[in-house]
Design a protein around this motif. Structure first.
Motif, PDB file in Angstrom:
ATOM      1  N   PRO A  78       0.823  -1.225   0.000  1.00  0.00           N
ATOM      2  CA  PRO A  78       0.000   0.000   0.000  1.00  0.00           C
ATOM      3  C   PRO A  78       0.846   1.258   0.000  1.00  0.00           C
ATOM      4  O   PRO A  78       2.022   1.251   0.386  1.00  0.00           O
ATOM      5  CB  PRO A  78      -0.800  -0.129   1.307  1.00  0.00           C
ATOM      6  N   GLN A  80       0.256   3.695   1.912  1.00  0.00           N
ATOM      7  CA  GLN A  80       0.330   4.166   3.294  1.00  0.00           C
ATOM      8  C   GLN A  80       0.325   2.984   4.247  1.00  0.00           C
ATOM      9  O   GLN A  80      -0.357   1.987   4.026  1.00  0.00           O
ATOM     10  CB  GLN A  80      -0.846   5.079   3.634  1.00  0.00           C
ATOM     11  N   LEU A  81       1.112   3.127   5.317  1.00  0.00           N
ATOM     12  CA  LEU A  81       1.034   2.247   6.482  1.00  0.00           C
ATOM     13  C   LEU A  81       0.714   3.150   7.657  1.00  0.00           C
ATOM     14  O   LEU A  81       1.562   3.931   8.094  1.00  0.00           O
ATOM     15  CB  LEU A  81       2.356   1.511   6.732  1.00  0.00           C
ATOM     16  N   ASP A 130      -4.431 -10.237  11.683  1.00  0.00           N
ATOM     17  CA  ASP A 130      -5.115 -10.437  10.398  1.00  0.00           C
ATOM     18  C   ASP A 130      -4.664 -11.715   9.698  1.00  0.00           C
ATOM     19  O   ASP A 130      -4.440 -11.745   8.492  1.00  0.00           O
ATOM     20  CB  ASP A 130      -4.908  -9.226   9.480  1.00  0.00           C
ATOM     21  N   SER A 168      -1.733   0.342  13.766  1.00  0.00           N
ATOM     22  CA  SER A 168      -2.119   0.539  12.365  1.00  0.00           C
ATOM     23  C   SER A 168      -1.064   0.095  11.350  1.00  0.00           C
ATOM     24  O   SER A 168      -1.393  -0.608  10.392  1.00  0.00           O
ATOM     25  CB  SER A 168      -2.499   1.999  12.112  1.00  0.00           C
ATOM     26  N   GLN A 171      -0.991  -3.671  11.153  1.00  0.00           N
ATOM     27  CA  GLN A 171      -2.236  -4.181  10.577  1.00  0.00           C
ATOM     28  C   GLN A 171      -2.258  -3.990   9.064  1.00  0.00           C
ATOM     29  O   GLN A 171      -2.647  -4.906   8.315  1.00  0.00           O
ATOM     30  CB  GLN A 171      -3.437  -3.480  11.221  1.00  0.00           C
ATOM     31  N   ASP A 172      -1.843  -2.819   8.592  1.00  0.00           N
ATOM     32  CA  ASP A 172      -1.811  -2.568   7.145  1.00  0.00           C
ATOM     33  C   ASP A 172      -0.825  -3.495   6.453  1.00  0.00           C
ATOM     34  O   ASP A 172      -1.094  -4.009   5.356  1.00  0.00           O
ATOM     35  CB  ASP A 172      -1.451  -1.101   6.878  1.00  0.00           C
ATOM     36  N   GLY A 175      -2.273  -7.029   6.169  1.00  0.00           N
ATOM     37  CA  GLY A 175      -3.214  -7.170   5.065  1.00  0.00           C
ATOM     38  C   GLY A 175      -2.505  -7.379   3.740  1.00  0.00           C
ATOM     39  O   GLY A 175      -2.916  -8.216   2.924  1.00  0.00           O
TER      40      GLY A 175
END
Length: 200
Positions: A78, A80-81, A130, A168, A171-172, A175
């Motif tokens: 992504p 952003q993390l 996750d 966060s 978690q990112d 994923g």
């Protein structure tokens, strides 16, 4: 008897240089104010969006960094993390690596295809986020970050995260790892056998 008429006051004529149009006066006042406001806004925005330098990453043991699995992961990471934005890497950038930065110039670094961490063994505590199993190695003295290793994929993925950021970023990253890499059974090292201390 009629009063003699006075000649019109020269200050009341439209052609007088001392008479000013109200619209021109308003514009003359508004322009400097708008300029100052624009400068202040630009300064504030520059403070919120500093120009960050590309991140320079050294090499680490990562035999699988050039694998198709790592190419798939790095290509799908992504932008952003958490509150961190994807950063450019200084050339030559190592294979299988990526970085993110925040406005305070803190960095999160991901490396795919690293070797199994020597501290990871059958007795190691894991954290599942996750669906991804992570093993944490806290930073040593003077290092304000810890490194998390995804240990249940076909390749090991290391994510170095500064302390105090909350869940966060991890978690990112979880994923992205779960989406790009198939889960595999973990392969920890054996638990070290204590060496007996001889009696004096």
């Amino acid at each position: 008897m009629t009063e003699p008429t006075q000649p019109p006051d020269s200050t009341d004529t439209e052609d007088s240089p001392t008479r000013r149009n109200p619209a021109l006066i308003a514009a003359a006042v508004a322009l400097p104010v708008a300029t100052v406001v624009g400068i202040v806004v630009a300064a504030v925005m520059a403070g919120k969006n500093p120009v960050l330098e590309p991140v320079a990453l050294g090499t680490v043991p990562a035999a699988a960094a050039g694998s198709p699995e790592c190419a798939s992961l790095v290509g799908s990471l992504p932008k952003q993390l958490g509150d961190f934005d994807r950063a450019e890497l200084v050339d030559p950038a190592p294979e299988g690596a990526a970085a993110w930065q925040n406005v305070d110039a803190q960095e999160i670094v991901l490396r795919c295809g690293v070797d199994r961490p020597g501290e990871f063994n059958a007795a190691s505590a894991l954290q599942v986020i996750d669906g991804v199993q992570w093993f944490e190695i806290p930073g040593g003295e003077g290092l304000d970050a810890s490194t998390w290793f995804a240990v249940d994929r076909g390749v090991y993925v290391a994510l170095t995260v500064p302390y105090g950021l909350g869940p966060s970023p991890l978690q990112d990253a979880s994923g992205a790892v779960a989406a790009a890499l198939e889960a595999k059974p973990i392969d920890p090292a054996a638990v070290p056998v204590p060496v007996p201390v001889p009696n004096p």
